[in-house]
Every structure is written in structure tokens, then in C-alpha cells.
Design a protein around this motif. Structure first.
Motif, PDB file in Angstrom:
ATOM      1  N   TYR A  63      37.158  -1.372 -75.215  1.00 54.83           N
ATOM      2  CA  TYR A  63      36.358  -2.579 -75.467  1.00 54.83           C
ATOM      3  C   TYR A  63      35.192  -2.369 -76.434  1.00 54.83           C
ATOM      4  N   LYS A  64      34.987  -1.170 -76.933  1.00 53.08           N
ATOM      5  CA  LYS A  64      33.831  -0.928 -77.800  1.00 53.08           C
ATOM      6  C   LYS A  64      34.259  -0.138 -79.028  1.00 53.08           C
ATOM      7  N   ASN A  65      34.935  -0.799 -79.933  1.00 55.72           N
ATOM      8  CA  ASN A  65      35.279  -0.144 -81.188  1.00 55.72           C
ATOM      9  C   ASN A  65      34.082  -0.221 -82.109  1.00 55.72           C
ATOM     10  N   GLY A  66      34.009   0.674 -83.061  1.00 50.63           N
ATOM     11  CA  GLY A  66      32.928   0.659 -84.025  1.00 50.63           C
ATOM     12  C   GLY A  66      33.131   1.752 -85.045  1.00 50.63           C
ATOM     13  N   VAL A  67      32.133   1.935 -85.884  1.00 51.10           N
ATOM     14  CA  VAL A  67      32.193   2.972 -86.904  1.00 51.10           C
ATOM     15  C   VAL A  67      30.783   3.502 -87.135  1.00 51.10           C
ATOM     16  N   VAL A  68      30.695   4.793 -87.358  1.00 56.10           N
ATOM     17  CA  VAL A  68      29.427   5.436 -87.696  1.00 56.10           C
ATOM     18  C   VAL A  68      29.573   5.992 -89.104  1.00 56.10           C
ATOM     19  N   ILE A  69      28.655   5.618 -89.984  1.00 58.80           N
ATOM     20  CA  ILE A  69      28.639   6.144 -91.348  1.00 58.80           C
ATOM     21  C   ILE A  69      27.428   7.058 -91.435  1.00 58.80           C
ATOM     22  N   TYR A  70      27.618   8.274 -91.949  1.00 57.27           N
ATOM     23  CA  TYR A  70      26.535   9.254 -91.935  1.00 57.27           C
ATOM     24  C   TYR A  70      26.664  10.216 -93.108  1.00 57.27           C
ATOM     25  N   ALA A  71      25.560  10.917 -93.391  1.00 56.44           N
ATOM     26  CA  ALA A  71      25.546  12.010 -94.355  1.00 56.44           C
ATOM     27  C   ALA A  71      25.183  13.260 -93.565  1.00 56.44           C
ATOM     28  N   ASN A  72      26.010  14.298 -93.643  1.00 56.56           N
ATOM     29  CA  ASN A  72      25.784  15.457 -92.784  1.00 56.56           C
ATOM     30  C   ASN A  72      25.147  16.647 -93.503  1.00 56.56           C
ATOM     31  N   THR A  73      24.217  16.378 -94.403  1.00 53.36           N
ATOM     32  CA  THR A  73      23.417  17.460 -94.969  1.00 53.36           C
ATOM     33  C   THR A  73      22.026  17.390 -94.344  1.00 53.36           C
ATOM     34  N   GLU A  74      21.364  18.541 -94.287  1.00 50.01           N
ATOM     35  CA  GLU A  74      20.029  18.579 -93.692  1.00 50.01           C
ATOM     36  C   GLU A  74      19.028  17.721 -94.460  1.00 50.01           C
ATOM     37  N   TYR A  75      19.213  17.594 -95.757  1.00 59.67           N
ATOM     38  CA  TYR A  75      18.205  16.928 -96.573  1.00 59.67           C
ATOM     39  C   TYR A  75      18.493  15.448 -96.834  1.00 59.67           C
ATOM     40  N   ALA A  76      19.564  14.914 -96.289  1.00 57.06           N
ATOM     41  CA  ALA A  76      19.908  13.503 -96.525  1.00 57.06           C
ATOM     42  C   ALA A  76      18.762  12.576 -96.118  1.00 57.06           C
ATOM     43  N   GLN A  77      18.133  12.873 -94.975  1.00 49.02           N
ATOM     44  CA  GLN A  77      17.033  12.017 -94.514  1.00 49.02           C
ATOM     45  C   GLN A  77      15.861  12.025 -95.485  1.00 49.02           C
ATOM     46  N   TRP A  78      15.614  13.163 -96.149  1.00 48.34           N
ATOM     47  CA  TRP A  78      14.478  13.248 -97.075  1.00 48.34           C
ATOM     48  C   TRP A  78      14.762  12.459 -98.343  1.00 48.34           C
ATOM     49  N   VAL A  79      16.020  12.413 -98.738  1.00 53.13           N
ATOM     50  CA  VAL A  79      16.377  11.613 -99.909  1.00 53.13           C
ATOM     51  C   VAL A  79      16.261  10.129 -99.549  1.00 53.13           C
ATOM     52  N   GLU A  80      16.820   9.753 -98.418  1.00 56.99           N
ATOM     53  CA  GLU A  80      16.814   8.337 -98.005  1.00 56.99           C
ATOM     54  C   GLU A  80      15.398   7.814 -97.781  1.00 56.99           C
ATOM     55  N   PHE A  81      14.571   8.574 -97.050  1.00 57.38           N
ATOM     56  CA  PHE A  81      13.261   8.079 -96.643  1.00 57.38           C
ATOM     57  C   PHE A  81      12.091   8.703 -97.394  1.00 57.38           C
ATOM     58  N   GLY A  82      12.340   9.741 -98.190  1.00 56.10           N
ATOM     59  CA  GLY A  82      11.265  10.426 -98.900  1.00 56.10           C
ATOM     60  C   GLY A  82      10.531  11.385 -97.985  1.00 56.10           C
ATOM     61  N   THR A  83       9.549  12.047 -98.552  1.00 55.26           N
ATOM     62  CA  THR A  83       8.716  12.949 -97.764  1.00 55.26           C
ATOM     63  C   THR A  83       7.306  12.391 -97.781  1.00 55.26           C
ATOM     64  N   SER A  84       6.612  12.527 -96.683  1.00 51.51           N
ATOM     65  CA  SER A  84       5.296  11.904 -96.560  1.00 51.51           C
ATOM     66  C   SER A  84       4.211  12.674 -97.306  1.00 51.51           C
ATOM     67  N   ALA A  85       4.371  13.971 -97.444  1.00 49.91           N
ATOM     68  CA  ALA A  85       3.342  14.781 -98.082  1.00 49.91           C
ATOM     69  C   ALA A  85       4.002  16.021 -98.682  1.00 49.91           C
ATOM     70  N   PRO A  86       3.362  16.619 -99.674  1.00 50.67           N
ATOM     71  CA  PRO A  86       3.929  17.853-100.214  1.00 50.67           C
ATOM     72  C   PRO A  86       4.076  18.898 -99.113  1.00 50.67           C
ATOM     73  N   HIS A  87       5.166  19.621 -99.141  1.00 48.96           N
ATOM     74  CA  HIS A  87       5.383  20.668 -98.149  1.00 48.96           C
ATOM     75  C   HIS A  87       6.174  21.817 -98.786  1.00 48.96           C
ATOM     76  N   PHE A  88       6.070  22.976 -98.180  1.00 51.13           N
ATOM     77  CA  PHE A  88       6.704  24.186 -98.699  1.00 51.13           C
ATOM     78  C   PHE A  88       8.117  24.298 -98.145  1.00 51.13           C
ATOM     79  N   VAL A  89       9.071  24.532 -99.039  1.00 52.12           N
ATOM     80  CA  VAL A  89      10.456  24.786 -98.631  1.00 52.12           C
ATOM     81  C   VAL A  89      10.805  26.202 -99.084  1.00 52.12           C
ATOM     82  N   PRO A  90      11.043  27.115 -98.150  1.00 56.49           N
ATOM     83  CA  PRO A  90      11.366  28.499 -98.516  1.00 56.49           C
ATOM     84  C   PRO A  90      12.794  28.606 -99.052  1.00 56.49           C
ATOM     85  N   PHE A  91      13.036  29.652 -99.828  1.00 59.51           N
ATOM     86  CA  PHE A  91      14.395  29.902-100.320  1.00 59.51           C
ATOM     87  C   PHE A  91      15.307  30.331 -99.170  1.00 59.51           C
TER      88      PHE A  91
END
Length: 158
Positions: A63-91
Motif C-alpha cells: 500500500y505504500k509505493n514510492g521512489v527515493v531520488i538521491y546523490a550518494n557522494t559525501e559532498y552532494a549536500q555541500w553542492v546543493e546547499f552550499g557551505t555556511s563558512a570557510p572550512h578546512f578540508v584535508p587531503f
């Protein structure tokens, strides 16, 4: 004066019985394809890793069909929503895994030999939300047509 509807409970039960027999799983998979295609067309591309990571998964539950659309990279959220402040990303992250920022820096002309990471910031570059907005009418049409087709079959089968 009293106004009422006769057999309203029977009508409600009939609607519930019809709803329980609907299988919208294929329609939701079609919706996933439509939204995925739109999101992939809108995503900013550097290595295309984010673009390739946009996927969908059909939910087939009673009774509950649906679909989930997603991006499964760690940084997808930062691209979609941006970053609030400069931050350090290590290699290299704390688990010893490459974060990908060094390869990005090299592709963009940075000399990374004496660096351990980058200070990054970014404005939002949404791709998922605009894909949902762009495809809303088509999604509704797909779902409505499939529901109408299945209801028609159920009603005329008797």
C-alpha cells in the motif's frame, strides 16, 4: 432539517479496497527516471562523479509505493546547499582515506606538494530541488495516468 448520505461507509470501504489493489511501483520507477535525468542535467560537473552518483530507488511496500531520488557522494549536500563558512578540508581524512580535494586542486592548477588540504567555501548550487520543481507536472501526470488506468481495470473487471 437533517441531511445525510446513505451508505457512506460502504463507499469508503470500496475506495479502500480499490486503493489496496493498486500497484504504482512501475509508475514510481518512471518518476525516478524522469527526476534523475533532470537532476543529472542540472548538477555542476567537474569530474562527473556527483552526476553519476544521482540514483533512484523504488519503494515497494504494501500500500505504500514510492521512489527515493538521491546523490550518494559525501559532498552532494555541500553542492546543493552550499557551505555556511570557510572550512578546512584535508587531503587525507582521519580514517586515512583520500577526500578528493587534492585531485580537484591539482586539476585546477594548485601546487599541492606543500599542502595538507584546502580552505573551502561555496555558495549553493542546487540541482536536486530544481529537478523536483521542473518535473512536478510530468510526475503528477505519470502518477495520475497510471492510477486512472488501474482503477478503470479494477472497476470494469467485474
Amino acid at each position: 432539517m437533517v441531511v445525510g448520505i446513505r451508505n457512506v461507509e460502504k463507499a469508503i470501504d470500496k475506495v479502500r479496497q480499490i486503493r489496496e489493489k493498486l500497484d504504482m511501483s512501475q509508475a514510481f520507477k518512471d518518476v525516478g527516471i524522469v527526476v534523475q535525468k533532470s537532476a543529472r542535467a542540472k548538477v555542476p560537473v567537474d569530474t562527473a562523479q556527483l552526476k553519476r552518483s544521482i540514483k533512484f530507488e523504488g519503494l515497494d511496500r504494501k500500500y505504500k509505493n514510492g521512489v527515493v531520488i538521491y546523490a550518494n557522494t559525501e559532498y552532494a549536500q555541500w553542492v546543493e546547499f552550499g557551505t555556511s563558512a570557510p572550512h578546512f578540508v584535508p587531503f587525507i581524512d582521519r580514517y586515512g582515506n583520500e577526500t578528493g580535494i587534492e585531485a580537484w586542486a591539482r586539476r585546477h592548477g594548485f601546487d599541492t606538494r606543500k599542502m595538507k588540504g584546502l580552505m573551502v567555501t561555496g555558495k549553493p548550487r542546487p540541482f536536486m530541488y530544481p529537478a523536483f520543481i521542473e518535473t512536478e507536472k510530468k510526475v503528477n501526470w505519470i502518477l495520475r495516468k497510471e492510477a486512472e488506468k488501474q482503477i478503470h481495470k479494477l472497476v470494469t473487471a467485474k
